[in-house]
Motif scaffolding. Structure first.
Motif, short mmCIF file in Angstrom:
data_model
loop_
_atom_site.label_atom_id
_atom_site.label_comp_id
_atom_site.label_asym_id
_atom_site.label_seq_id
_atom_site.Cartn_x
_atom_site.Cartn_y
_atom_site.Cartn_z
N THR A 1 -14.19 -1.95 7.11
CA THR A 1 -13.71 -1.48 5.62
C THR A 1 -14.10 -3.06 4.44
OG1 THR A 1 -11.63 -0.07 5.81
CG2 THR A 1 -11.80 -1.25 3.60
N SER B 1 -5.46 2.88 10.51
CA SER B 1 -5.26 2.20 9.53
C SER B 1 -4.82 0.21 10.39
CB SER B 1 -4.06 1.67 8.52
OG SER B 1 -2.66 1.94 9.63
N VAL C 1 -5.66 -6.67 -2.45
CA VAL C 1 -5.08 -6.48 -1.45
C VAL C 1 -4.31 -6.06 -1.01
CG1 VAL C 1 -5.91 -7.08 0.49
CG2 VAL C 1 -7.54 -8.41 -0.80
N GLN C 2 -4.05 -4.26 -0.58
CA GLN C 2 -3.69 -3.72 0.00
C GLN C 2 -3.18 -4.22 0.89
OE1 GLN C 2 -3.87 0.23 -1.16
NE2 GLN C 2 -3.63 0.18 -3.27
N ARG D 1 -10.69 -3.33 9.65
CA ARG D 1 -11.40 -4.21 8.71
C ARG D 1 -12.54 -4.83 8.59
NH1 ARG D 1 -7.15 -7.78 10.52
NH2 ARG D 1 -8.50 -9.06 11.41
N THR E 1 -9.48 2.02 -5.27
CA THR E 1 -8.79 0.62 -4.18
C THR E 1 -10.00 1.86 -2.93
OG1 THR E 1 -6.65 1.77 -4.86
CG2 THR E 1 -7.09 1.46 -2.49
N SER F 1 -7.99 -2.22 1.32
CA SER F 1 -7.18 -1.77 1.49
C SER F 1 -7.43 -1.95 2.98
CB SER F 1 -6.60 -0.62 0.98
OG SER F 1 -5.23 -0.14 1.40
N GLY G 1 -0.52 -3.07 4.45
CA GLY G 1 0.11 -1.53 4.48
C GLY G 1 0.12 -1.53 5.90
N ASN H 1 -9.05 4.48 1.78
CA ASN H 1 -7.40 4.87 2.45
C ASN H 1 -7.63 4.62 4.21
OD1 ASN H 1 -5.38 6.49 3.54
ND2 ASN H 1 -5.68 7.99 1.94
N TYR I 1 -11.29 -10.40 1.79
CA TYR I 1 -11.77 -9.39 0.83
C TYR I 1 -11.66 -9.70 -0.65
CZ TYR I 1 -10.21 -5.02 3.73
OH TYR I 1 -10.26 -4.81 4.59
N LYS J 1 -8.34 5.59 -5.29
CA LYS J 1 -8.36 5.21 -4.03
C LYS J 1 -9.53 6.44 -3.13
CE LYS J 1 -5.22 4.41 -0.01
NZ LYS J 1 -4.07 4.83 0.05
N ALA K 1 0.73 -1.20 -0.43
CA ALA K 1 -0.09 0.14 0.10
C ALA K 1 1.24 1.82 -0.06
CB ALA K 1 -0.98 -0.34 0.69
#
Lengths: 329, 265
Positions: free
Chosen positions: A245, A237, A283-284, A242, A210, A263, A286, A213, A275, A186, A31
């Motif tokens: 998102t 984050s 899937v990003q 999770r 995406t 992400s 990060g 964020n 996801y 994004k 990410a």
């Protein structure tokens, strides 16, 4: 041993996935902001094969670079990060060395990185976004750009592009006019209905989205009665966000048909499976890299095992979510 | 830097809340482990994927056995987890990280330690003692309370220190920097090394004479520890608010006079 080619799998189950012109050896993508320009993780993974066989930057199908802006940005004052339950609050401020440095120093090295590269772009105005995209399209051959429309840290009239439908449309359509590269928008999570924003982005010319964020957050130091980070609020984050998102990815999947790059807090195989099942094509990863730097390798293994166990291809897995739960009896 | 494991050998409780954890770096580090460098460590149990890793300075390292020691005080969630790790457990780690102290040609130095900041200075003292037989070091060690001036630790390294505690329970009552002017007068010092809380380092910057260089090891919240996230970028005087220097790569050891303590909070 060199041959870390992701195609050579124990069970022969391929993790290859296509995002427009990008053919990725794995659906995992580093990410933006979490892998810088790839060099550090490339080195770390190369140096770590004794501890972890197969360790390689190529375990990530691609990386998204740190945001690149027209002019260098120094970023926000410290402290910039604070841990939260199962997460991380950050306010870095899109620090980056600027387009000239990127073109002269970073871009040539990125082509030698050993995995695909998506360039993340950020600007203060729609014009800046377009200028960046135009110059990068002329001077580099990176096949895809991710537009950072949603970063909550840099104040622009009080809110980000991704939180207003007109400005979201404007940025994407201006960029679309000057480049034919694969455009990933994004999106910000903090909106009423992300489905509307997804539709607007696609109508304006985004090829993929995406989702999403960091979530806007805040942590207070009660002794000093100040924020734990320099800029009062920041982006949260990590695993904490999770499920939040996940619901956004689910919503966006219903709203549009373009590929989704999920992400938000993926660290384990289970997270990535969720996801993909909900409909993300990639899937990003990060903050997950800072909870387990070897997670890409482990997730790829886990994905293959899952596909083998369920005798299905990655393509069959993506979007295989069953909305109706059959409870039997 | 490389990914590997800190295989726990033993936990030594020096005093309530104060521990030294010994572990073997597996596989052995490709690069030398030098004073001031650090490792990044997963401290929660295997299978837990919720917490960020924690950076710890090395207290000691035995190159022949690859055994490394970390000195820590249980103050929060991370150290609360670390003190529960037991012999045989393999803690994922990245090592070594950061830019260490330099001590080539230095034989007369003052070391100023605050609390657990004593760890990298003890390792530095040990290395300097072996490389410079003429070494003269004045070691100053301060903490909030005498309980935190763990004596066994200094003895292990053969260090005799001047001490200060803010509550007066051991040594001078007050700040360790109170003792500095007297020490400064007692010798021709080449270098000051320091590690401790920011207010201590900030006071040091005000006290030291201009020509005397000072290397400090700093601390800031860190996420990645390998230079990608820009979470630990330092405010330096010369950088004009642009924050290009990362504590985890260009630091944690910095030139004291470069640091903008007002911006560090």
């Amino acid at each position: 041993m060199g041959g870390s080619s992701a195609a050579q799998t124990a069970e022969g189950f391929s993790l290859e996935v296509s995002l427009g012109p990008l053919r990725l050896s794995s659906p995992l993508i580093g990410a933006s902001g979490c892998v810088a320009f790839g060099e550090e993780y490339r080195r770390l993974y190369e140096n770590s094969r004794q501890a972890m066989e197969g360790s390689s930057i190529a375990q990530l199908g691609a990386i998204v670079t740190k945001a690149v802006s027209l002019k260098p940005r120094g970023g926000n004052p410290p402290p910039r990060v604070a841990e939260t339950p199962a997460g991380l609050l950050n306010s870095i401020g899109l620090q980056n060395p600027g387009l000239d440095h990127f073109l002269a120093e970073l871009a040539p090295r990125l082509s030698q990185l050993g995995t695909k590269v998506i360039v993340n772009l950020v600007g203060d105005t729609a014009q800046e976004f377009a200028e960046l995209a135009s110059i990068l399209s002329q001077k580099t051959d990176f096949p895809a750009f991710e537009l950072d429309l949603s970063c909550p840290n840099v104040e622009e009239g009080g809110r980000s592009f991704a939180m207003s439908l007109p400005s979201l449309r404007e940025v994407i359509s201006r960029v679309r006019q000057v480049t034919d590269r694969f455009l990933i928008a994004k999106l910000a999570p903090n909106v009423c209905d992300i489905g509307e924003f997804a539709q607007a982005a696609v109508e304006a010319g985004a090829d993929a989205l995406t989702v999403a964020n960091t979530w806007i957050g805040m942590v207070v130091d009660v002794e000093r009665r100040t924020s734990r980070i320099g800029r009062t609020t920041g982006g949260v984050s990590g695993p904490a966000i999770r499920p939040l998102t996940m619901a956004l990815v689910h919503r966006v999947r219903q709203a549009v048909r373009v590929p989704i790059l999920a992400s938000g807090g993926a660290v384990r195989t289970q997270d990535v499976l969720e996801y993909l099942i909900v409909g993300a094509s990639a899937v990003q990863i990060g903050t997950g890299l800072w909870i387990d730097p070897m997670c890409p390798l482990k997730i790829n293994r886990g994905l293959r095992e899952y596909l083998a166990r369920h005798r299905m291809s990655l393509g069959e897995l993506i979007g295989s979510f069953q909305a109706e739960v059959s409870r039997g009896g | 830097m490389q990914y590997g494991f800190f295989q726990v050998l033993r936990q030594v409780e020096l005093a309530p809340e104060h521990f030294v954890i010994w572990g073997r770096l597996t596989p052995p580090p490709h690069q030398p482990i030098l004073p001031g460098s650090f490792l990044h460590l997963k401290v929660d149990p295997p299978g837990d994927y919720r917490m960020l890793w924690r950076p710890y300075s090395f207290l000691d390292y035995q190159p022949d056995t690859h055994q490394a020691a970390i000195y820590y005080r249980v103050v929060g969630e991370g150290t609360g987890q670390l003190c529960q790790r037991r012999e045989g457990e393999l803690l994922p780690a990245i090592y070594p990280l950061g830019t260490p102290f330099t001590h080539e040609g230095v034989s007369r130095a003052i070391m100023v330690a605050g609390g657990v900041g004593v760890a990298p200075l003890l390792m530095l003292y040990d290395r300097m003692r072996h490389s410079s037989p003429q070494l003269r070091v004045e070691f100053l060690f301060g903490a909030r309370s005498g309980r935190d001036l763990v004596p066994g630790l200094l003895e292990e390294f053969g260090v005799v220190a001047r001490m200060a505690s803010e509550d007066g329970t051991l040594g001078h009552r007050g700040y360790i920097t109170d003792l500095l002017p007297e020490v400064l007068e007692q010798g021709e010092w080449q270098m000051v090394y320091a590690c401790g809380p920011n207010p201590m380092l900030s006071a040091l910057a005000d006290l030291l004479p201009e020509g005397l260089p000072c290397q400090v090891s700093l601390e800031l919240p860190m996420a990645c520890a390998i230079g990608v996230c820009n979470g630990c970028n330092l405010p330096l005087r010369s950088d004009g608010g642009r924050y290009p220097r990362r504590l985890c790569v260009e630091g944690p050891v910095m030139d004291l006079r470069e640091v903008d303590f007002a911006a560090l909070v």
